[in-house]
Design an enzyme around this catalytic site. Structure first.
Site, PDB file in Angstrom:
ATOM      1  N   ASP A  62     -10.173   4.043 -19.979  1.00  0.00           N
ATOM      2  CA  ASP A  62     -11.369   3.817 -19.149  1.00  0.00           C
ATOM      3  C   ASP A  62     -11.028   3.020 -17.885  1.00  0.00           C
ATOM      4  OD1 ASP A  62     -13.996   3.992 -18.437  1.00  0.00           O
ATOM      5  OD2 ASP A  62     -14.737   2.521 -19.886  1.00  0.00           O
TER       6      ASP A  62
ATOM      7  N   LYS B 161     -12.176   5.952  -4.275  1.00  0.00           N
ATOM      8  CA  LYS B 161     -12.109   6.389  -5.681  1.00  0.00           C
ATOM      9  C   LYS B 161     -13.127   7.504  -5.873  1.00  0.00           C
ATOM     10  CE  LYS B 161     -13.287   4.927 -10.436  1.00  0.00           C
ATOM     11  NZ  LYS B 161     -13.634   3.813 -11.348  1.00  0.00           N
TER      12      LYS B 161
ATOM     13  N   GLU C 216      -9.400   3.916 -15.366  1.00  0.00           N
ATOM     14  CA  GLU C 216      -8.779   5.085 -14.739  1.00  0.00           C
ATOM     15  C   GLU C 216      -8.798   5.037 -13.220  1.00  0.00           C
ATOM     16  OE1 GLU C 216     -11.887   4.918 -15.503  1.00  0.00           O
ATOM     17  OE2 GLU C 216     -12.763   5.704 -13.665  1.00  0.00           O
TER      18      GLU C 216
ATOM     19  N   ARG D 147      -8.015   2.694 -11.101  1.00  0.00           N
ATOM     20  CA  ARG D 147      -6.772   2.143 -10.549  1.00  0.00           C
ATOM     21  C   ARG D 147      -5.624   3.141 -10.672  1.00  0.00           C
ATOM     22  NH1 ARG D 147      -7.299  -2.908 -14.540  1.00  0.00           N
ATOM     23  NH2 ARG D 147      -9.468  -2.264 -14.316  1.00  0.00           N
TER      24      ARG D 147
ATOM     25  N   LYS E 105     -16.699   5.679 -23.428  1.00  0.00           N
ATOM     26  CA  LYS E 105     -17.763   4.702 -23.159  1.00  0.00           C
ATOM     27  C   LYS E 105     -18.902   4.897 -24.163  1.00  0.00           C
ATOM     28  CE  LYS E 105     -17.202   4.267 -18.126  1.00  0.00           C
ATOM     29  NZ  LYS E 105     -16.925   2.820 -18.108  1.00  0.00           N
TER      30      LYS E 105
HETATM   31  N1  BES Z   1     -16.158   3.116 -13.394  1.00  0.00           N
HETATM   32  C1  BES Z   1     -15.923   2.030 -14.278  1.00  0.00           C
HETATM   33  C2  BES Z   1     -16.467   0.713 -13.740  1.00  0.00           C
HETATM   34  C3  BES Z   1     -17.949   0.536 -13.830  1.00  0.00           C
HETATM   35  C4  BES Z   1     -18.570   0.367 -15.053  1.00  0.00           C
HETATM   36  C5  BES Z   1     -18.695   0.486 -12.677  1.00  0.00           C
HETATM   37  C6  BES Z   1     -19.945   0.185 -15.090  1.00  0.00           C
HETATM   38  C7  BES Z   1     -20.050   0.285 -12.737  1.00  0.00           C
HETATM   39  C8  BES Z   1     -20.686   0.143 -13.944  1.00  0.00           C
HETATM   40  C9  BES Z   1     -14.434   1.856 -14.492  1.00  0.00           C
HETATM   41  O1  BES Z   1     -13.685   3.021 -14.496  1.00  0.00           O
HETATM   42  C10 BES Z   1     -14.269   1.217 -15.807  1.00  0.00           C
HETATM   43  O2  BES Z   1     -14.600   1.835 -16.797  1.00  0.00           O
HETATM   44  N2  BES Z   1     -13.761  -0.006 -15.830  1.00  0.00           N
HETATM   45  C11 BES Z   1     -13.591  -0.728 -17.032  1.00  0.00           C
HETATM   46  C12 BES Z   1     -12.270  -1.447 -16.941  1.00  0.00           C
HETATM   47  C13 BES Z   1     -11.842  -2.068 -18.249  1.00  0.00           C
HETATM   48  C14 BES Z   1     -11.514  -0.984 -19.253  1.00  0.00           C
HETATM   49  C15 BES Z   1     -10.639  -2.924 -17.966  1.00  0.00           C
HETATM   50  C16 BES Z   1     -14.742  -1.721 -17.156  1.00  0.00           C
HETATM   51  O3  BES Z   1     -15.171  -2.283 -16.142  1.00  0.00           O
HETATM   52  O4  BES Z   1     -15.224  -1.892 -18.273  1.00  0.00           O
HETATM   53 ZN    ZN Z   2     -14.442   4.596 -13.439  1.00  0.00          ZN
HETATM   54 MN    MN Z   3     -13.645   3.931 -16.423  1.00  0.00          MN
END
Ligand code: BES
Ligand code: ZN
Ligand code: MN
Length: 507
Positions: free
Chosen positions: A351, A269, A353, A355, A281
């Site tokens: 967010d 990724k 994204e 996947r 965010k």
């Molecule tokens: N890159 C983030 C995951 C992440 C967040 C990694 C904080 C490390 C620290 C990912 O793209 C994301 O935003 N995931 C969301 C998914 C949710 C919207 C289902 C998450 O984990 O909040």
């Molecule tokens: Zn991300």
């Molecule tokens: Mn994200």
């Protein structure tokens, strides 16, 4: 950095610093005992007087070494003998090199292969020593106008007690150096800010690795036009709100005797910055979303390790890269996109994204008829809630592959933990309007993200590594860790051994 291996007597070794591991209890280890004999029981006296506490990870510099040709001694505490496992060994070695990297010396000699670690040989220890020395000497200073001087340590001699261990230690140190350099490359790519490290920057990085590989690595870069023609609309949907164009980066290494042998595929990724998009965010700590390409960084680091070691395997490394930004053209919650596989996805949260870029890369991987596919991603904050910052989350559609990765993680001391990918979780991704939704609600967020990917990884043994908790440190030590380059390189080297074993059996 150089890692010569010698069976010389530590008492006769000239070096700016001799590193000596010491247990809290029991007899001194062979090298320490020899030093003690030659120095009027210097080490025993320091311990008895309470001037050195051999607690695990404690280090103590002795700025002179009476009766010895070494200029200094560095004592390293190992803690209790009965508790000396891989984790304790790595902690002691890391403490020693953290100290050595602060000193203004250019060489040291270590007797750390003396330390008994159950089930681990001199080769394993030499690997960890070389890797640790390189990790400790890493500094990321390219944006400082007056950087502190770089560590001067340039040569670490491994002093081996048993002559029989020389070959194993030499090979181990070679692998450890390759992995240490790979880890540090991954750290640099991770640490680079989002305004420098863009999808195009990562594409250029692939081309740099290829051009420096003397033909061992070839690359193919798919730009947005090529991705559009291919039908990778899911990957493209993520970068739609960004001024930075997206890229699918493909690197190929053919080391197997048979060029047609099925390759192992890594998929990283590479979100070079994740604002969340329209599902923006919160602002606090958002800078850390420059690390959202650490999965991709670990793929580059592993490719670099493989190029240094040259195992007889075929490898395809794919990086799916985009910047996730809000904008008038950005994907919106509720939008439905068409993936490369043909499944439609309702984007309920922009967010989620990672996947969306990975699913098209996983479909792209089908064309290589892979022996295995492993994707690496900072995919879910939920992985941090489940496992904290110690274990990488592992999900897989193939138990043998999962075990191979868990085993590689134990050996590399870059560990992962297996989470379930049961069918029962899949229905959390049901959508009223498309084939599936891109989020599965709050419960088991790491697993439902894995479920999403599993819908696309149908044609080969596949595993997913969620490195959200392990790829970088926050706080005062903020910076990329280079994980899981150690795990991935070990996994690939084990595949070479597996091939050799099956060939021998077949003969
Ligand atoms: N890159 C983030 C995951 C992440 C967040 C990694 C904080 C490390 C620290 C990912 O793209 C994301 O935003 N995931 C969301 C998914 C949710 C919207 C289902 C998450 O984990 O909040
Ligand atoms: Zn991300
Ligand atoms: Mn994200």
């Amino acid at each position: 950095m150089e890692f010569p291996v010698k069976t010389a007597n530590p008492v006769k070794t000239e070096t700016p610093c001799l590193v000596i591991p010491v247990f809290k209890d029991g007899d001194l280890l062979p090298a320490a005992a020899k030093i003690d004999d030659a120095s009027e029981c210097l080490i025993q006296q320091l311990i008895e007087r309470g001037d050195f506490n051999a607690k695990l990870g404690n280090v103590q510099m002795i700025p002179f070494a009476p009766g010895l040709p070494a200029d200094r001694l560095l004592l390293v505490g190992l803690g209790e003998r009965a508790k000396c496992q891989e984790g304790a060994f790595c902690k002691a070695v890391d403490a020693a090199f953290a100290h050595l990297a602060q000193m203004s010396i250019d060489a040291a000699a270590v007797t750390l292969t003396d330390v008994p670690v159950p089930d681990r040989d001199a080769g394993w220890k030499a690997h960890k020593i070389a890797e640790s020395a390189l990790r400790a000497s890493y500094r990321f200073t390219q944006f400082k106008s007056e950087p502190a001087p770089a560590p001067s340590l340039a040569e670490v001699t491994l002093l081996i007690s048993e002559g029989d261990d020389t070959d194993a230690a030499t090979l181990g140190a070679r692998h450890g150096r390759a992995v240490g350099d790979g880890i540090n490359l991954a750290r640099t790519l991770g640490n680079l800010p989002g305004n420098v490290c863009t999808p195009r920057y990562l594409a250029a990085e692939a081309e740099r690795l290829a051009s420096e590989s003397a033909g061992a690595l070839t690359t193919e870069i798919l730009d947005e036009e090529a991705l559009e023609a291919l039908g990778a609309h899911s990957l493209l949907s993520v970068g739609r709100g960004s001024e930075e164009p997206s890229r699918l980066i493909v690197m190929r290494y053919n080391g197997a005797d048979d060029a047609n042998e099925s390759p192992h595929v890594l998929v990283g990724k590479g979100i070079t910055f994740d604002t969340g998009g329209i599902s923006l965010k919160p602002g606090a700590g958002m800078d850390e979303m420059k690390f959202d390409m650490c999965g991709a960084a670990s793929v580059f680091g592993t490719v670099a390790s493989v190029l240094a070691i040259k195992p007889k395997i075929n490898l395809v490394a794919i990086v799916a890269s985009a910047e996730n930004m809000p904008d008038g053209r950005a994907t919106k919650p509720g939008d439905i996109i068409q993936t490369l596989k043909g499944l439609s996805v309702e984007v309920l949260n922009t967010d989620a994204e990672g996947r969306l870029v990975l699913c098209d890369a996983l479909t792209y991987a089908e064309r290589f008829t892979p022996a295995s596919v492993v994707d690496i991603a900072t995919l879910t904050g939920a992985a941090i809630i489940a496992l904290g910052h110690h274990a990488t989350g592992l999900l897989s559609n193939d138990d043998d592959l999962a075990l191979d990765l868990l085993d590689a993680g134990e050996t590399a001391w870059d560990r992962a933990w297996h989470l379930p990918l049961w069918d029962e979780y899949q229905e959390q991704l049901d959508s009223n309007f498309a084939d599936l939704a891109n989020i599965g609600g709050r419960p088991a967020g790491t697993i439902t993200a894995g479920c999403f990917l599993s819908r696309f990884a149908t044609q080969y043994p596949w595993a997913h590594l969620d490195v959200a908790g392990t790829a970088w440190n926050s706080g005062s030590q903020k910076g990329a860790t280079g994980r899981p380059v150690g795990l991935l390189t070990r996994y690939l080297l084990d595949r070479e051994d597996e091939l050799r074993d099956t060939t021998i059996e077949g003969e």
